[in-house]
Design an enzyme around this catalytic site. Structure first.
Site, PDB file in Angstrom:
ATOM      1  CE  LYS A 152      -3.037  -2.434   3.172  1.00  0.00           C
ATOM      2  NZ  LYS A 152      -3.501  -2.412   4.586  1.00  0.00           N
ATOM      3  N   GLY A 153       2.058   1.195   0.504  1.00  0.00           N
ATOM      4  CA  GLY A 153       2.856   2.382   0.785  1.00  0.00           C
ATOM      5  C   GLY A 153       3.014   3.392  -0.328  1.00  0.00           C
ATOM      6  CG  ASP A 175       6.654   2.927   0.549  1.00  0.00           C
ATOM      7  OD1 ASP A 175       7.458   2.074   0.097  1.00  0.00           O
ATOM      8  OD2 ASP A 175       5.945   2.692   1.538  1.00  0.00           O
ATOM      9  CG  ASP A 213      14.255   0.151   5.804  1.00  0.00           C
ATOM     10  OD1 ASP A 213      15.004   1.072   6.156  1.00  0.00           O
ATOM     11  OD2 ASP A 213      13.778  -0.664   6.606  1.00  0.00           O
ATOM     12  CE  LYS A 235      13.760   4.792   6.927  1.00  0.00           C
ATOM     13  NZ  LYS A 235      13.199   3.930   7.990  1.00  0.00           N
ATOM     14  CG  ASP A 257       2.230   1.196   7.501  1.00  0.00           C
ATOM     15  OD1 ASP A 257       3.181   1.094   6.705  1.00  0.00           O
ATOM     16  OD2 ASP A 257       1.904   0.282   8.284  1.00  0.00           O
ATOM     17  NE  ARG A 304      -0.932   1.850   4.788  1.00  0.00           N
ATOM     18  CZ  ARG A 304       0.221   1.224   4.564  1.00  0.00           C
ATOM     19  NH1 ARG A 304       1.173   1.839   3.909  1.00  0.00           N
ATOM     20  NH2 ARG A 304       0.416  -0.006   4.986  1.00  0.00           N
TER      21      ARG A 304
HETATM   22  P1  IMP Z   1      12.722  -3.049   2.635  1.00  0.00           P
HETATM   23  O1  IMP Z   1      12.285  -4.361   2.044  1.00  0.00           O
HETATM   24  O2  IMP Z   1      13.418  -3.248   3.955  1.00  0.00           O
HETATM   25  O3  IMP Z   1      13.537  -2.214   1.683  1.00  0.00           O
HETATM   26  O4  IMP Z   1      11.448  -2.278   3.066  1.00  0.00           O
HETATM   27  C1  IMP Z   1      10.612  -1.723   2.197  1.00  0.00           C
HETATM   28  C2  IMP Z   1       9.277  -1.462   2.821  1.00  0.00           C
HETATM   29  O5  IMP Z   1       9.318  -1.307   4.249  1.00  0.00           O
HETATM   30  C3  IMP Z   1       8.762  -0.146   2.308  1.00  0.00           C
HETATM   31  O6  IMP Z   1       8.114  -0.310   1.081  1.00  0.00           O
HETATM   32  C4  IMP Z   1       7.854   0.302   3.433  1.00  0.00           C
HETATM   33  O7  IMP Z   1       6.569  -0.235   3.251  1.00  0.00           O
HETATM   34  C5  IMP Z   1       8.482  -0.268   4.681  1.00  0.00           C
HETATM   35  N1  IMP Z   1       9.282   0.764   5.380  1.00  0.00           N
HETATM   36  C6  IMP Z   1      10.620   0.862   5.478  1.00  0.00           C
HETATM   37  N2  IMP Z   1      11.015   1.928   6.190  1.00  0.00           N
HETATM   38  C7  IMP Z   1       9.879   2.547   6.565  1.00  0.00           C
HETATM   39  C8  IMP Z   1       9.603   3.756   7.330  1.00  0.00           C
HETATM   40  O8  IMP Z   1      10.482   4.497   7.802  1.00  0.00           O
HETATM   41  N3  IMP Z   1       8.292   4.060   7.489  1.00  0.00           N
HETATM   42  C9  IMP Z   1       7.283   3.296   6.984  1.00  0.00           C
HETATM   43  N4  IMP Z   1       7.488   2.189   6.268  1.00  0.00           N
HETATM   44  C10 IMP Z   1       8.777   1.811   6.061  1.00  0.00           C
HETATM   45 MG    MG Z   2       6.210  -0.410   0.581  1.00  0.00          MG
END
Ligand code: IMP
Ligand code: MG
Length: 179
Positions: free
Chosen positions: A42-43, A99, A102, A130, A158, A164
């Site tokens: 959803k992000g 969105d 991370d 990040k 979220d 959101r």
């Molecule tokens: P990754 O797989 O660790 O890169 O995470 C990606 C997903 O984690 C993003 O699409 C977000 O939905 C969620 N996410 C990561 N960091 C944040 C944050 O600071 N706030 C909210 N959602 C986050």
């Molecule tokens: Mg996401």
């Protein structure tokens, strides 16, 4: 517990300007191509809606829902496709719209999974990144803003499925890791 929001990480004005630039760049890069903008829900919903309208070439829109975090603020490291695309992407130019990148696990998983369907190309566009948190190396082709290692909410993002709808991006100061 009451949540305390710090200063916006990125102001609405900065965001509007940056998204306009990204839309222009994408319009130039994909001119004459069969672009499918794949939103990662959803992000990405808020960013997606603004980005799509900043793109000046005809595009296809599609969405997938993935889960990676469950209800926790910390990544489980597991990514799952909850829904499917509605159209075939074979031979098309796919741009994934996220969105935030991370750990990089979600993007890595999605690029790997969708590549098997033989799109003509697949690239990644994210509003936020990040870099400090990266666990796997991923290529980001369009990036809105690099942000520090803070948990942010709003503009689609979220915390436990809430916030959101905040119209701006804010730091969530108290994150209950056990929640
Ligand atoms: P990754 O797989 O660790 O890169 O995470 C990606 C997903 O984690 C993003 O699409 C977000 O939905 C969620 N996410 C990561 N960091 C944040 C944050 O600071 N706030 C909210 N959602 C986050
Ligand atoms: Mg996401």
């Amino acid at each position: 517990m009451e949540r305390v929001f710090g200063r916006p990480v990125v102001t609405q004005e900065q965001m509007r300007a940056r998204i306009r630039e990204m839309g222009k760049q994408i319009s130039t890069d994909y001119a004459g191509k069969d672009l499918v903008l794949v939103g990662v829900l959803k992000g990405a919903y808020a960013f997606y809606a603004d980005l799509a309208r900043a793109i000046r070439i005809p595009i296809r829109v599609d969405f997938i829902i993935v889960t990676s975090y469950g209800s926790k603020a910390k990544t489980s490291g597991k990514v799952k496709l909850v829904t499917e695309l509605t159209e075939e992407i074979k031979g098309k130019d796919v741009l994934l719209v996220e969105d935030i990148v991370d750990s990089g696990l979600t993007v890595q998983y999605l690029v790997k999974t969708l590549s098997k369907r033989k799109p003509r190309s697949i690239k990644v566009c994210t509003l936020l990144s990040k870099p400090e948190r990266r666990e796997v190396e991923v290529q980001i082709d369009y990036e809105g803003f690099k942000i520090p290692n803070k948990y942010v909410v709003g503009y689609g993002l979220d915390y436990q499925q809430k916030y959101r709808n905040l119209p701006y991006l804010a730091v969530l100061d108290q994150v209950d890791e056990e929640a």
